[in-house]
Design a protein around this motif. Structure first.
Motif, PDB file in Angstrom:
ATOM      1  N   GLN A 209      26.605  53.407  43.132  1.00 57.23           N
ATOM      2  CA  GLN A 209      27.602  53.020  43.770  1.00 57.23           C
ATOM      3  C   GLN A 209      26.353  52.284  45.002  1.00 57.23           C
ATOM      4  O   GLN A 209      25.311  52.471  45.135  1.00 57.23           O
ATOM      5  CB  GLN A 209      28.297  53.848  44.864  1.00 57.23           C
ATOM      6  N   VAL A 210      27.055  50.848  45.487  1.00 55.31           N
ATOM      7  CA  VAL A 210      27.101  49.690  46.054  1.00 55.31           C
ATOM      8  C   VAL A 210      27.426  50.216  47.275  1.00 55.31           C
ATOM      9  O   VAL A 210      28.675  50.185  47.345  1.00 55.31           O
ATOM     10  CB  VAL A 210      26.182  48.956  46.127  1.00 55.31           C
ATOM     11  N   LEU A 211      26.556  50.480  48.973  1.00 54.75           N
ATOM     12  CA  LEU A 211      27.280  50.369  49.681  1.00 54.75           C
ATOM     13  C   LEU A 211      27.281  49.159  50.336  1.00 54.75           C
ATOM     14  O   LEU A 211      25.983  48.811  51.442  1.00 54.75           O
ATOM     15  CB  LEU A 211      26.352  51.668  51.354  1.00 54.75           C
ATOM     16  N   PRO A 212      28.270  48.469  50.826  1.00 56.78           N
ATOM     17  CA  PRO A 212      28.211  47.390  50.693  1.00 56.78           C
ATOM     18  C   PRO A 212      28.083  46.917  52.695  1.00 56.78           C
ATOM     19  O   PRO A 212      28.246  48.133  53.563  1.00 56.78           O
ATOM     20  CB  PRO A 212      29.504  46.651  50.623  1.00 56.78           C
ATOM     21  N   ASP A 265      32.943  57.186  49.881  1.00 57.04           N
ATOM     22  CA  ASP A 265      34.736  56.849  49.468  1.00 57.04           C
ATOM     23  C   ASP A 265      34.106  55.172  50.482  1.00 57.04           C
ATOM     24  O   ASP A 265      34.747  54.465  50.047  1.00 57.04           O
ATOM     25  CB  ASP A 265      35.666  57.815  50.808  1.00 57.04           C
ATOM     26  N   LEU A 266      33.012  54.805  50.716  1.00 61.79           N
ATOM     27  CA  LEU A 266      32.637  53.814  51.926  1.00 61.79           C
ATOM     28  C   LEU A 266      32.174  52.814  50.563  1.00 61.79           C
ATOM     29  O   LEU A 266      32.719  50.889  51.067  1.00 61.79           O
ATOM     30  CB  LEU A 266      31.969  53.690  52.745  1.00 61.79           C
ATOM     31  N   ALA A 267      31.781  53.057  49.764  1.00 61.98           N
ATOM     32  CA  ALA A 267      30.253  52.177  49.026  1.00 61.98           C
ATOM     33  C   ALA A 267      32.006  51.698  47.829  1.00 61.98           C
ATOM     34  O   ALA A 267      33.082  52.069  47.308  1.00 61.98           O
ATOM     35  CB  ALA A 267      30.012  53.066  47.920  1.00 61.98           C
ATOM     36  N   LEU A 268      30.864  50.579  47.153  1.00 67.35           N
ATOM     37  CA  LEU A 268      32.013  49.819  46.023  1.00 67.35           C
ATOM     38  C   LEU A 268      31.745  50.841  44.727  1.00 67.35           C
ATOM     39  O   LEU A 268      31.244  51.802  44.749  1.00 67.35           O
ATOM     40  CB  LEU A 268      31.325  48.462  45.695  1.00 67.35           C
ATOM     41  N   SER A 269      33.134  50.539  44.119  1.00 64.17           N
ATOM     42  CA  SER A 269      32.974  51.299  42.680  1.00 64.17           C
ATOM     43  C   SER A 269      32.237  51.181  42.061  1.00 64.17           C
ATOM     44  O   SER A 269      31.181  50.133  41.916  1.00 64.17           O
ATOM     45  CB  SER A 269      34.040  50.731  42.144  1.00 64.17           C
ATOM     46  N   PRO A 270      32.014  52.186  40.683  1.00 67.79           N
ATOM     47  CA  PRO A 270      30.899  51.296  40.346  1.00 67.79           C
ATOM     48  C   PRO A 270      30.663  50.117  39.287  1.00 67.79           C
ATOM     49  O   PRO A 270      30.409  49.431  38.761  1.00 67.79           O
ATOM     50  CB  PRO A 270      31.112  52.851  38.811  1.00 67.79           C
ATOM     51  N   GLU A 271      32.907  50.213  38.802  1.00 69.02           N
ATOM     52  CA  GLU A 271      32.012  48.449  38.514  1.00 69.02           C
ATOM     53  C   GLU A 271      31.944  47.451  38.946  1.00 69.02           C
ATOM     54  O   GLU A 271      31.512  46.354  39.024  1.00 69.02           O
ATOM     55  CB  GLU A 271      34.045  48.720  37.721  1.00 69.02           C
TER      56      GLU A 271
END
Length: 284
Positions: A209-212, A265-271
């Motif tokens: 996941q990437v945290l925006p 929880d704050l990060a983007l979903s895997p998709e």
């Protein structure tokens, strides 16, 4: 030849046995040695983490200290077995060129059942391509943090073996979006790195996941960290430019577990992350 510096788990085991001795009201090491039917020197070296101890030797010591808690006994037996295994891994041949703290990380990774890692501005070491790793590690070599660059890169690539095979480690990764804006190695190297991330993320045992970028305060602002979930001893690893620090106490580890859960929880979903990686690669 492997470093003679005691490993983290060996030191932990010795300290735990000393703690249990004192909890039993046995303040004299000589008295404890007599109860355990060991020499005072032997018990002292064990407690100071200078030597390992076979799992079979753990029960007599715990019996002497009146430790009946099955959970405690099982935990110490497992850790003792892991300490024994540490001296038989592939990393042994690199022990004379790697820092003891880095060897601890490799040993812990090798027996971890799960690894949770958060990175602020880099791709995690276990997910790096060789070209990306060489570019980054070369900067450390410039500051004298890496003694033998080629050996260090070879070790970094060998570490990735835990992600493949019949029982790969389960890995959860959160990368700050800032890492996607640091094209280390140049466009071609970084594009290959992003493609590698995308492929690794397709594995069923890896969650990426990437945290925006966000204005909301979050525990990731304190820096990168890795949680190594071991059979009986979870450890938090924090890397600096020239060393490695470890957190072993249960309360401290629990804080990092909560922090990582919040970051997920704050990060983007895997998709959503997969789409962002593809977009970032196409923009290079």
């Amino acid at each position: 030849m492997i470093s003679d510096t005691p490993s983290l788990r060996q030191r932990w085991l010795g300290a735990k046995l000393a703690e249990l001795r004192l909890a039993a009201g046995i303040t004299s090491l000589a008295v404890a040695a007599e109860k355990c039917r060991r020499s005072t020197a032997s018990l002292s070296r064990i407690e100071n983490g200078l030597v390992g101890i076979p799992p079979r030797d753990i029960p007599p010591i715990l019996d002497a200290y009146g430790v009946t808690d099955i959970g405690v006994r099982d935990k110490l037996m497992v850790v003792a077995a892991e300490v024994q295994q540490e001296r038989r891994g592939w990393w042994v041949e690199h022990g004379d060129v790697l820092a003891p703290s880095y060897l601890d990380r490799i040993r812990l990774e090798a027996t971890a059942t799960a690894i949770w890692t958060y990175e602020t501005s880099l791709v995690p070491g276990l997910l790096q391509t060789e070209a990306y790793a060489r570019t980054f590690v070369s900067a450390l070599a410039h500051f004298g943090s890496v003694a033998e660059l080629d050996d260090f890169i070879a070790v970094r690539m060998e570490r990735r073996a835990i992600l493949v095979g019949p029982k790969p480690v389960v890995m959860r990764v959160v990368i700050n979006e800032a890492a996607l804006h640091h094209p280390i190695g140049g466009p071609e190297v970084f594009r290959d790195q992003l493609d590698h991330l995308s492929k690794v993320a397709e594995s069923p045992h890896v969650t990426l996941q990437v945290l925006p970028f966000t204005g909301r305060p979050n525990p990731g602002l304190f820096g990168a960290f890795t949680l190594l979930r071991l059979p009986k001893l979870d450890v938090v690893h924090v890397e600096t430019m020239n060393s490695d620090a470890y957190i072993e106490d249960e309360r401290g580890v629990a804080q990092y577990v909560s922090a990582f859960d919040l970051l997920c929880d704050l990060a983007l979903s895997p998709e959503e992350t997969a789409l962002l990686l593809a977009e970032s690669a196409s923009n290079l």
